[in-house]
Design a protein around this motif. Structure first.
Motif, PDB file in Angstrom:
ATOM      1  N   LYS A 181       8.252  58.458  52.926  1.00  0.00           N
ATOM      2  CA  LYS A 181       8.859  59.482  53.790  1.00  0.00           C
ATOM      3  C   LYS A 181      10.072  58.938  54.550  1.00  0.00           C
ATOM      4  N   LYS A 182      10.101  57.635  54.781  1.00  0.00           N
ATOM      5  CA  LYS A 182      11.230  57.043  55.515  1.00  0.00           C
ATOM      6  C   LYS A 182      12.534  57.199  54.743  1.00  0.00           C
ATOM      7  N   ALA A 183      12.449  57.206  53.428  1.00  0.00           N
ATOM      8  CA  ALA A 183      13.653  57.303  52.610  1.00  0.00           C
ATOM      9  C   ALA A 183      13.804  58.667  51.947  1.00  0.00           C
ATOM     10  N   ASN A 184      12.791  59.517  52.091  1.00  0.00           N
ATOM     11  CA  ASN A 184      12.807  60.785  51.376  1.00  0.00           C
ATOM     12  C   ASN A 184      12.062  61.835  52.188  1.00  0.00           C
ATOM     13  N   ARG A 185      12.771  62.801  52.710  1.00  0.00           N
ATOM     14  CA  ARG A 185      12.139  63.838  53.539  1.00  0.00           C
ATOM     15  C   ARG A 185      11.206  64.725  52.725  1.00  0.00           C
ATOM     16  N   GLU A 186      11.409  64.792  51.412  1.00  0.00           N
ATOM     17  CA  GLU A 186      10.652  65.711  50.562  1.00  0.00           C
ATOM     18  C   GLU A 186       9.300  65.129  50.138  1.00  0.00           C
ATOM     19  N   VAL A 187       8.595  64.536  51.079  1.00  0.00           N
ATOM     20  CA  VAL A 187       7.269  63.962  50.827  1.00  0.00           C
ATOM     21  C   VAL A 187       6.272  64.613  51.776  1.00  0.00           C
ATOM     22  N   CYS A 188       5.138  65.049  51.247  1.00  0.00           N
ATOM     23  CA  CYS A 188       4.081  65.568  52.108  1.00  0.00           C
ATOM     24  C   CYS A 188       2.728  65.106  51.563  1.00  0.00           C
ATOM     25  N   ARG A 189       1.751  65.141  52.426  1.00  0.00           N
ATOM     26  CA  ARG A 189       0.405  64.688  52.043  1.00  0.00           C
ATOM     27  C   ARG A 189      -0.613  65.584  52.739  1.00  0.00           C
ATOM     28  N   PHE A 190      -1.606  66.055  51.964  1.00  0.00           N
ATOM     29  CA  PHE A 190      -2.666  66.904  52.507  1.00  0.00           C
ATOM     30  C   PHE A 190      -3.993  66.147  52.468  1.00  0.00           C
ATOM     31  N   GLU A 191      -4.768  66.331  53.531  1.00  0.00           N
ATOM     32  CA  GLU A 191      -6.103  65.743  53.593  1.00  0.00           C
ATOM     33  C   GLU A 191      -7.139  66.846  53.411  1.00  0.00           C
TER      34      GLU A 191
END
Length: 255
Positions: A181-191
């Protein structure tokens, strides 16, 4: 006596899930799980039920978009250290999609060790998105090189992990997502709270989330509000987004 040469193993693409479109405009490559170390051939038995369910759901959702869906057949069961055989096979499969269908966007969708393969092979030039479901990742060692994330720049990335997973550590996928995420805003994670490695307790919600995300990444479809929020939120919020029970009820008609 003449010694017989050992046959060279090759990776392969499974038959297209559903009806293969006459004009392909995007592709999903399904990457099943594997083992940490094994030179054995993968089982001839079809991919795990979860992977088959994903394939059917993608084929149905992408019927009108020209989506081709294939499972990847690995050469070996194991990742096998620096050989990273499963990631190599995922990259080969992306090359094969380009050879068959031309310059179309590709999403790598991996489960367990296949999740690691998807993340590692995500830098392939044809890949525009990556999904890692309960990914197997190595323990991070400060003395060794961490699992790479630079290859994910410019890709849209979704990680999903059950909080009660005792086979693959959800904390490791959080750490990797945080670095990406530090280098790419298009990252997400669901729990997926209270769910285990197989994500069986909330299987339908996970399927809906995955297809919603991928159809948005490949074809520009509007994604659901939770995915929008997760992508936009700063860490750790967007990387610990809870997957709500009943997610996708309003999406199921089109997925």
């Amino acid at each position: 006596m003449r010694q017989q040469a050992t046959p060279v193993r090759t990776a392969g693409l499974g038959k297209a899930v559903g009806t293969e479109p006459t004009a392909v405009s995007g592709a999903v490559l399904l990457l099943p799980g594997g083992e940490e170390v094994s030179a054995r051939r993968p089982s001839p038995v079809p991919a795990a039920p979860f992977v088959r369910s994903l394939g059917r759901r993608f084929a149905r959702a992408g019927r009108g978009e020209g989506l081709a869906v294939h499972a990847v057949h690995y050469r070996y069961r194991g990742w096998n250290g620096s050989e990273a055989h499963l990631a190599q096979d995922a990259s080969w499969a992306a090359d094969e999609v380009v050879r068959r269908y031309g310059d179309v966007p590709v999403c790598l969708v991996g489960v367990d060790m296949g999740g690691r393969a998807a993340l590692r092979a995500g830098g392939h030039e044809a890949v525009n998105s990556v999904v890692a479901l309960a990914p197997w990742l190595p323990e991070e060692d400060v003395a060794a090189s961490p699992e790479p994330v630079k290859q994910l720049a410019g890709r849209r990335v979704l990680v999903v992990h059950g909080t009660n997973d005792t086979r693959t550590d959800p904390e490791l996928s959080f750490r990797l997502a945080a670095r990406a995420k530090k280098a790419n805003r298009e990252v997400c994670r669901f729990e997926v709270h209270s769910d285990g490695h197989g994500l069986r307790q909330h299987r339908d919600e996970v399927l809906c989330l995955t297809v919603d995300f991928v159809m948005g990444a490949l074809f520009g479809r509007p994604v659901s509000r939770p995915v929008e929020d997760a992508l936009a939120a700063p860490p750790p919020i967007g990387l610990r987004m809870p997957l709500a029970a009943g997610f996708g009820r309003s999406l199921r008609r089109r997925l």
